[in-house]
Design a protein around this motif. Structure first.
Motif, PDB file in Angstrom:
ATOM      1  N   THR A   1     -16.790   9.788  23.177  1.00 23.79           N
ATOM      2  CA  THR A   1     -16.392   8.209  23.224  1.00 23.79           C
ATOM      3  C   THR A   1     -14.846   8.041  23.668  1.00 23.79           C
ATOM      4  O   THR A   1     -14.075   8.750  23.503  1.00 23.79           O
ATOM      5  CB  THR A   1     -16.423   7.729  21.754  1.00 23.79           C
ATOM      6  N   SER A   2     -14.914   6.917  24.552  1.00 23.37           N
ATOM      7  CA  SER A   2     -13.533   6.663  25.055  1.00 23.37           C
ATOM      8  C   SER A   2     -13.164   5.195  24.160  1.00 23.37           C
ATOM      9  O   SER A   2     -13.962   4.156  24.456  1.00 23.37           O
ATOM     10  CB  SER A   2     -13.645   6.282  26.302  1.00 23.37           C
ATOM     11  N   VAL A   3     -12.020   5.201  23.545  1.00 25.53           N
ATOM     12  CA  VAL A   3     -11.839   3.851  22.652  1.00 25.53           C
ATOM     13  C   VAL A   3     -10.747   3.062  23.845  1.00 25.53           C
ATOM     14  O   VAL A   3      -9.716   3.598  23.915  1.00 25.53           O
ATOM     15  CB  VAL A   3     -11.159   4.098  21.411  1.00 25.53           C
ATOM     16  N   PRO A   4     -11.349   1.967  23.956  1.00 24.10           N
ATOM     17  CA  PRO A   4     -10.241   1.317  25.025  1.00 24.10           C
ATOM     18  C   PRO A   4      -9.132   0.614  24.474  1.00 24.10           C
ATOM     19  O   PRO A   4      -9.032  -0.034  23.436  1.00 24.10           O
ATOM     20  CB  PRO A   4     -11.328   0.343  25.770  1.00 24.10           C
ATOM     21  N   LEU A   5      -8.030   0.784  25.241  1.00 26.07           N
ATOM     22  CA  LEU A   5      -6.766  -0.163  25.022  1.00 26.07           C
ATOM     23  C   LEU A   5      -6.919  -1.444  25.650  1.00 26.07           C
ATOM     24  O   LEU A   5      -7.701  -1.522  26.562  1.00 26.07           O
ATOM     25  CB  LEU A   5      -5.418   0.508  25.381  1.00 26.07           C
TER      26      LEU A   5
ATOM     27  N   CYS B   1      -2.707  -1.383  21.775  1.00 20.21           N
ATOM     28  CA  CYS B   1      -3.567  -0.289  21.268  1.00 20.21           C
ATOM     29  C   CYS B   1      -4.873  -0.648  20.688  1.00 20.21           C
ATOM     30  O   CYS B   1      -4.976  -1.841  20.238  1.00 20.21           O
ATOM     31  CB  CYS B   1      -2.803   0.703  20.359  1.00 20.21           C
ATOM     32  N   PRO B   2      -5.870   0.121  20.630  1.00 15.62           N
ATOM     33  CA  PRO B   2      -7.099  -0.243  19.851  1.00 15.62           C
ATOM     34  C   PRO B   2      -6.966  -0.359  18.205  1.00 15.62           C
ATOM     35  O   PRO B   2      -5.689   0.181  17.873  1.00 15.62           O
ATOM     36  CB  PRO B   2      -7.953   1.097  20.173  1.00 15.62           C
ATOM     37  N   SER B   3      -7.845  -1.260  17.859  1.00 18.67           N
ATOM     38  CA  SER B   3      -7.665  -1.452  16.407  1.00 18.67           C
ATOM     39  C   SER B   3      -8.280  -0.202  15.550  1.00 18.67           C
ATOM     40  O   SER B   3      -9.081   0.734  16.116  1.00 18.67           O
ATOM     41  CB  SER B   3      -8.532  -2.451  16.056  1.00 18.67           C
ATOM     42  N   PRO B   4      -7.729  -0.072  14.402  1.00 21.71           N
ATOM     43  CA  PRO B   4      -8.220   1.029  13.379  1.00 21.71           C
ATOM     44  C   PRO B   4      -9.924   0.827  13.145  1.00 21.71           C
ATOM     45  O   PRO B   4     -10.534   1.722  13.383  1.00 21.71           O
ATOM     46  CB  PRO B   4      -7.701   0.702  12.099  1.00 21.71           C
ATOM     47  N   ALA B   5     -10.412  -0.356  13.224  1.00 22.85           N
ATOM     48  CA  ALA B   5     -11.728  -0.418  13.259  1.00 22.85           C
ATOM     49  C   ALA B   5     -12.461   0.353  14.499  1.00 22.85           C
ATOM     50  O   ALA B   5     -13.595   0.565  14.250  1.00 22.85           O
ATOM     51  CB  ALA B   5     -12.216  -1.893  13.154  1.00 22.85           C
ATOM     52  N   ALA B   6     -11.982  -0.023  15.453  1.00 21.54           N
ATOM     53  CA  ALA B   6     -12.595   0.687  16.738  1.00 21.54           C
ATOM     54  C   ALA B   6     -12.735   2.096  16.561  1.00 21.54           C
ATOM     55  O   ALA B   6     -13.818   2.598  17.005  1.00 21.54           O
ATOM     56  CB  ALA B   6     -11.869   0.179  17.919  1.00 21.54           C
TER      57      ALA B   6
END
Ligand code: X90
Length: 281
Positions: A26-30, A65-70
């Motif tokens: 999984t890539s978590v986007p900025l 940056c991405p959120s903790p939820a993401a």
């Protein structure tokens, strides 16, 4: 047991080679903010369009940056998650991931989640994600703690050297101390920088012209560690000719195992800017 290898989008790959049910990626986007426009750093982003917008934009640009939820969302899909982030000294992404880990564990205390600060970005995340996959696949019965410990050792052995035509976005966004004047650029002088063990940026050398710059990069690589058998990833921002030339020189001059070229995705393009080259090994 199911696994998720999670990287933030500063890893220059959309998938870590194969996405099966047992080992996901999984890539978590900025997010990239260019003037009034906002881009999510996912597969839908076109790099050439991003760079064009950056060129036209006179106002302030930044990233978020991405959120903790993401991250929590990514960690909730499998039994085990191993997450690699961009240097915590450059971005809040690593803290977001740690908070995401806490959130996910509150809901699912049985899950195993490990967050590793790459102290770098780009190709280092790619190398770490691939090593994680290999360690999980190779083990008869994969041991979560053991695999994480091995990955931390691998992280500490990785090095990053980079050169950019343009350091504006890094400096304007406070990720790097200003260079001595814009003079450097106009004289065709290139700065060669490296990641410190703490994951900050350190200017290592300067060189004039492409040939001398590439020689200085190779010198810097050799000084940074014993490169015997190293797997090198060069991320380039719209600079395939430069990356190809540098690859040939590295293969000729250093005892590395391989050199792979990747195109910068959104986040690394935003900071490396056109012609930037980031070497991780
Ligand atoms: O949280 C955010 O908004 C993201 C901030 C990222 C800032 C820097 C990204 C630089 C990527 C240059 C290569 C630098 C390698 C340095 C390793 C320490 C492009």
């Amino acid at each position: 047991m199911t696994w998720n290898i999670v990287c933030d989008s500063s890893a220059d790959l959309p998938s870590a080679g194969g996405n099966d049910d047992a080992i996901r990626y999984t890539s978590v986007p900025l997010r990239l903010l260019v003037g009034e426009q906002e881009f999510l750093d996912d597969e839908s982003l076109t790099i050439s369009r991003l760079l064009e917008c950056m060129k036209e934009e006179k106002g302030a640009s930044s990233t978020a940056c991405p959120s903790p939820a993401a991250f929590a969302q990514a960690f909730s899909t499998t039994d085990c998650s191993i997450c690699f982030t961009i240097s915590s000294n450059l971005s809040g992404t690593c803290s977001s991931a740690m908070m995401g880990r806490d959130l996910a564990l509150e809901e699912h205390p049985e899950k195993k989640i490990c967050v590793i600060d790459s102290k770098s970005t780009a190709g280092c995340l790619v190398l770490l994600a691939r090593r994680a996959r290999a360690l999980i696949e190779q083990a008869e019965v994969p041991n979560f703690e053991e695999i994480c410990a091995q990955l931390r050792i691998y992280q500490a052995a990785l090095r990053t050297t980079f050169t950019l035509e343009n350091f504006d976005n890094l400096i304007k966004n406070g990720r790097m101390r200003p260079l001595v004047g814009n003079l450097l650029h106009s004289l065709g002088i290139h700065v060669i920088a490296e990641a410190t063990p703490q994951g900050t940026i350190h200017v290592a050398d300067k060189a004039r012209g492409e040939t001398k710059t590439f020689q200085a990069i190779i010198k810097q690589m050799a000084a940074s560690k014993d490169c015997t058998g190293a797997e090198v990833i060069i991320s380039h921002c719209q600079n395939l000719p430069g990356a190809v030339k540098l690859k040939e020189l590295i293969l000729k001059d250093l005892p590395v195992k391989s050199v792979e070229l990747l195109s910068c995705r959104g986040l690394t393009s935003f900071y490396a800017m056109e012609k930037g080259l980031i070497l991780c090994y």
